[in-house]
Design a protein around this motif. Structure first.
Motif, mmCIF file in Angstrom:
data_model
loop_
_atom_site.group_PDB
_atom_site.id
_atom_site.type_symbol
_atom_site.label_atom_id
_atom_site.label_comp_id
_atom_site.label_asym_id
_atom_site.label_seq_id
_atom_site.Cartn_x
_atom_site.Cartn_y
_atom_site.Cartn_z
ATOM 1 N N ILE A 180 -13.163 3.504 -8.789
ATOM 2 C CA ILE A 180 -13.321 3.235 -10.208
ATOM 3 C C ILE A 180 -14.313 2.348 -10.623
ATOM 4 O O ILE A 180 -13.937 1.184 -10.113
ATOM 5 C CB ILE A 180 -11.960 3.084 -10.830
ATOM 6 C CG1 ILE A 180 -11.133 4.098 -10.706
ATOM 7 C CG2 ILE A 180 -12.081 2.631 -12.552
ATOM 8 C CD1 ILE A 180 -9.702 3.848 -11.084
ATOM 9 N N PRO A 181 -15.408 2.445 -11.329
ATOM 10 C CA PRO A 181 -16.536 1.696 -11.043
ATOM 11 C C PRO A 181 -16.282 0.204 -11.950
ATOM 12 O O PRO A 181 -16.709 -0.615 -11.549
ATOM 13 C CB PRO A 181 -17.625 2.357 -11.786
ATOM 14 C CG PRO A 181 -17.070 3.319 -12.647
ATOM 15 C CD PRO A 181 -15.874 3.790 -11.878
ATOM 16 N N SER A 182 -15.691 0.143 -12.763
ATOM 17 C CA SER A 182 -15.706 -0.915 -13.819
ATOM 18 C C SER A 182 -14.058 -1.729 -13.736
ATOM 19 O O SER A 182 -13.151 -1.144 -13.604
ATOM 20 C CB SER A 182 -15.682 -0.715 -15.328
ATOM 21 O OG SER A 182 -14.708 -0.287 -15.867
ATOM 22 N N SER A 183 -14.316 -2.944 -13.997
ATOM 23 C CA SER A 183 -12.966 -3.752 -13.752
ATOM 24 C C SER A 183 -11.911 -3.428 -15.105
ATOM 25 O O SER A 183 -10.614 -3.322 -14.744
ATOM 26 C CB SER A 183 -13.198 -5.244 -13.868
ATOM 27 O OG SER A 183 -13.775 -5.667 -15.113
ATOM 28 N N ASP A 184 -12.533 -3.098 -15.990
ATOM 29 C CA ASP A 184 -11.528 -2.753 -16.936
ATOM 30 C C ASP A 184 -10.813 -1.319 -16.687
ATOM 31 O O ASP A 184 -9.876 -1.259 -16.934
ATOM 32 C CB ASP A 184 -12.342 -2.554 -18.159
ATOM 33 C CG ASP A 184 -12.828 -4.052 -19.190
ATOM 34 O OD1 ASP A 184 -12.238 -4.947 -18.707
ATOM 35 O OD2 ASP A 184 -13.773 -4.070 -19.810
ATOM 36 N N GLN A 209 -11.114 -3.523 -1.486
ATOM 37 C CA GLN A 209 -11.812 -4.137 -2.596
ATOM 38 C C GLN A 209 -10.761 -4.536 -3.703
ATOM 39 O O GLN A 209 -9.720 -3.898 -3.627
ATOM 40 C CB GLN A 209 -12.922 -3.468 -3.068
ATOM 41 C CG GLN A 209 -14.089 -3.527 -2.297
ATOM 42 C CD GLN A 209 -15.310 -2.663 -2.669
ATOM 43 O OE1 GLN A 209 -15.310 -1.732 -3.127
ATOM 44 N NE2 GLN A 209 -16.255 -3.199 -2.943
ATOM 45 N N HIS A 210 -10.924 -5.564 -4.244
ATOM 46 C CA HIS A 210 -10.446 -5.904 -5.524
ATOM 47 C C HIS A 210 -8.770 -6.071 -5.544
ATOM 48 O O HIS A 210 -8.183 -5.992 -6.400
ATOM 49 C CB HIS A 210 -10.509 -4.771 -6.463
ATOM 50 C CG HIS A 210 -12.155 -4.529 -6.588
ATOM 51 N ND1 HIS A 210 -12.975 -5.257 -7.090
ATOM 52 C CD2 HIS A 210 -12.759 -3.074 -6.533
ATOM 53 C CE1 HIS A 210 -14.123 -4.450 -7.075
ATOM 54 N NE2 HIS A 210 -13.821 -3.369 -6.641
ATOM 55 N N THR A 211 -8.339 -6.143 -4.249
ATOM 56 C CA THR A 211 -6.855 -6.292 -4.146
ATOM 57 C C THR A 211 -6.269 -7.649 -4.855
ATOM 58 O O THR A 211 -5.214 -7.440 -5.385
ATOM 59 C CB THR A 211 -6.295 -6.164 -2.561
ATOM 60 O OG1 THR A 211 -7.047 -7.470 -1.870
ATOM 61 C CG2 THR A 211 -6.488 -5.230 -2.137
ATOM 62 N N PRO A 238 -11.569 -3.938 6.723
ATOM 63 C CA PRO A 238 -10.083 -4.282 6.807
ATOM 64 C C PRO A 238 -9.850 -4.206 5.384
ATOM 65 O O PRO A 238 -10.323 -4.343 4.476
ATOM 66 C CB PRO A 238 -10.434 -5.674 7.341
ATOM 67 C CG PRO A 238 -11.774 -6.279 6.871
ATOM 68 C CD PRO A 238 -12.496 -5.126 7.170
ATOM 69 N N VAL A 239 -8.371 -3.990 4.952
ATOM 70 C CA VAL A 239 -7.703 -3.383 4.122
ATOM 71 C C VAL A 239 -6.609 -4.583 3.949
ATOM 72 O O VAL A 239 -6.116 -5.026 4.904
ATOM 73 C CB VAL A 239 -7.262 -2.019 4.094
ATOM 74 C CG1 VAL A 239 -8.421 -0.914 4.255
ATOM 75 C CG2 VAL A 239 -6.233 -1.931 5.262
ATOM 76 N N ARG A 240 -6.171 -4.452 2.712
ATOM 77 C CA ARG A 240 -4.951 -5.327 2.424
ATOM 78 C C ARG A 240 -3.995 -4.151 1.558
ATOM 79 O O ARG A 240 -4.665 -3.319 1.005
ATOM 80 C CB ARG A 240 -5.261 -6.473 1.572
ATOM 81 C CG ARG A 240 -6.016 -7.573 2.359
ATOM 82 C CD ARG A 240 -6.536 -9.019 1.394
ATOM 83 N NE ARG A 240 -6.749 -9.852 2.068
ATOM 84 C CZ ARG A 240 -7.994 -10.243 2.894
ATOM 85 N NH1 ARG A 240 -9.026 -9.108 2.601
ATOM 86 N NH2 ARG A 240 -8.346 -10.939 3.517
ATOM 87 N N ILE A 241 -2.809 -4.662 1.360
ATOM 88 C CA ILE A 241 -1.815 -3.958 0.777
ATOM 89 C C ILE A 241 -1.220 -4.760 -0.603
ATOM 90 O O ILE A 241 -0.461 -5.738 -0.020
ATOM 91 C CB ILE A 241 -0.823 -3.337 1.387
ATOM 92 C CG1 ILE A 241 -1.506 -2.385 2.724
ATOM 93 C CG2 ILE A 241 0.268 -2.248 0.821
ATOM 94 C CD1 ILE A 241 -0.370 -1.677 3.789
ATOM 95 N N VAL A 242 -1.142 -4.360 -1.583
ATOM 96 C CA VAL A 242 -0.571 -5.081 -2.599
ATOM 97 C C VAL A 242 0.789 -4.190 -2.935
ATOM 98 O O VAL A 242 1.061 -3.062 -3.419
ATOM 99 C CB VAL A 242 -1.206 -5.066 -3.903
ATOM 100 C CG1 VAL A 242 -0.565 -5.791 -5.039
ATOM 101 C CG2 VAL A 242 -2.691 -5.467 -3.741
ATOM 102 N N THR A 243 1.918 -4.945 -2.896
ATOM 103 C CA THR A 243 3.098 -4.431 -3.231
ATOM 104 C C THR A 243 4.001 -5.153 -4.216
ATOM 105 O O THR A 243 3.839 -6.349 -4.666
ATOM 106 C CB THR A 243 4.190 -4.456 -1.791
ATOM 107 O OG1 THR A 243 4.367 -6.091 -1.381
ATOM 108 C CG2 THR A 243 3.348 -3.731 -0.699
#
Length: 248
Positions: A180-184, A209-211, A238-243
């Motif tokens: 999704i291109p925009s932060s909003d 990105q953006h995690t 590399p990835v991260r997971i938001v829980t």
């Protein structure tokens, strides 16, 4: 049905345009490196050797990156999806939503962990995000995996999901929201995750990105026990997971 059993499930290559472009860049470095050994006159041959070696080294680096991304799509992401699902600790009776389900990698794995529950996948099936992205491919993969009776596939946008409030026990997403291109609009997608989750419902969002932004958005929207797990290198980048959980 017998023919389906003989078919192999295929979850495609992630970011195929990026992989293709990296391979083309690598091919360009290779050609320049080879050419550099021959185009310089004898008195400047040392320069051709230096440039050629730099180009050949660059070819090796970018080719390795492309191969790493392909390995991620064919091997790494399968292992990472299990980590993602382990983090939401499914009992088997939940209604699970996979946001940006693509060809069903996480969706079908979640369905395998369910007994009386149901796994719902939503996507717009953008082929730039994943090769061969198509809802019919997702349905076929769920049939091959033997979980079609526990899977529902919905065409829809993460920023405005066609579900009622408090519908799902668990929401997961893998390598989708960064598209999704925009932060909003990414914030809107996180807001939708919170809206469709039941109170106390669990979420796990995997991305490269953006995690940190996702985590802050969840906190702002009232989520509790929010944490970022990772980085993990089974997927490249590399990835991260938001829980976390939806608070009261």
């Amino acid at each position: 049905m017998d023919q389906l059993k003989k078919q192999r499930v295929n979850y495609g290559i992630d970011a195929p345009v990026v992989v293709r472009n990296i391979l083309l860049i690598g091919a360009g470095f290779l050609l320049l490196g080879i050419a550099a050994f021959f185009i310089f006159p004898r008195q400047l041959q040392w320069m051709g050797i230096v440039i050629g070696l730099i180009c050949l080294f660059s070819f090796l680096v970018v080719s390795a990156e492309a191969l790493y991304m392909i390995w991620s799509s064919k091997v790494g992401k399968f292992r990472e999806r299990e980590r993602l699902l382990d983090l939401v600790a499914l009992r088997g009776d939940e209604k699970v939503l996979d946001v940006g389900c693509g060809r069903g990698l996480v969706l079908n794995a979640a369905a395998h962990r369910l007994t009386t529950g149901k796994a719902v996948g939503i996507d717009i099936w953008n082929k730039q995000d994943q090769s061969g992205n198509n809802p019919e491919v997702t349905r076929r993969n769920s049939l091959i995996e033997g979980v079609a009776e526990r899977v529902e596939i919905v065409n829809g946008d993460a920023r405005s999901m066609p579900f009622v409030d408090n519908e799902f026990d668990v929401v997961v997403s893998s390598l989708a929201i960064h598209n999704i291109p925009s932060s909003d609009d990414r914030y809107r997608a996180i807001s939708e995750v919170m809206r469709v989750l039941k109170t106390g419902g669990r979420f796990a969002i995997l991305d490269f990105q953006h995690t940190r932004d996702y985590a802050e958005a969840f906190k702002t929207l009232g989520a509790v026990h929010v944490r970022i797990v990772g980085p993990h290198w089974l997927i490249f980048p590399p990835v991260r997971i938001v829980t976390g959980r939806k608070g009261t």
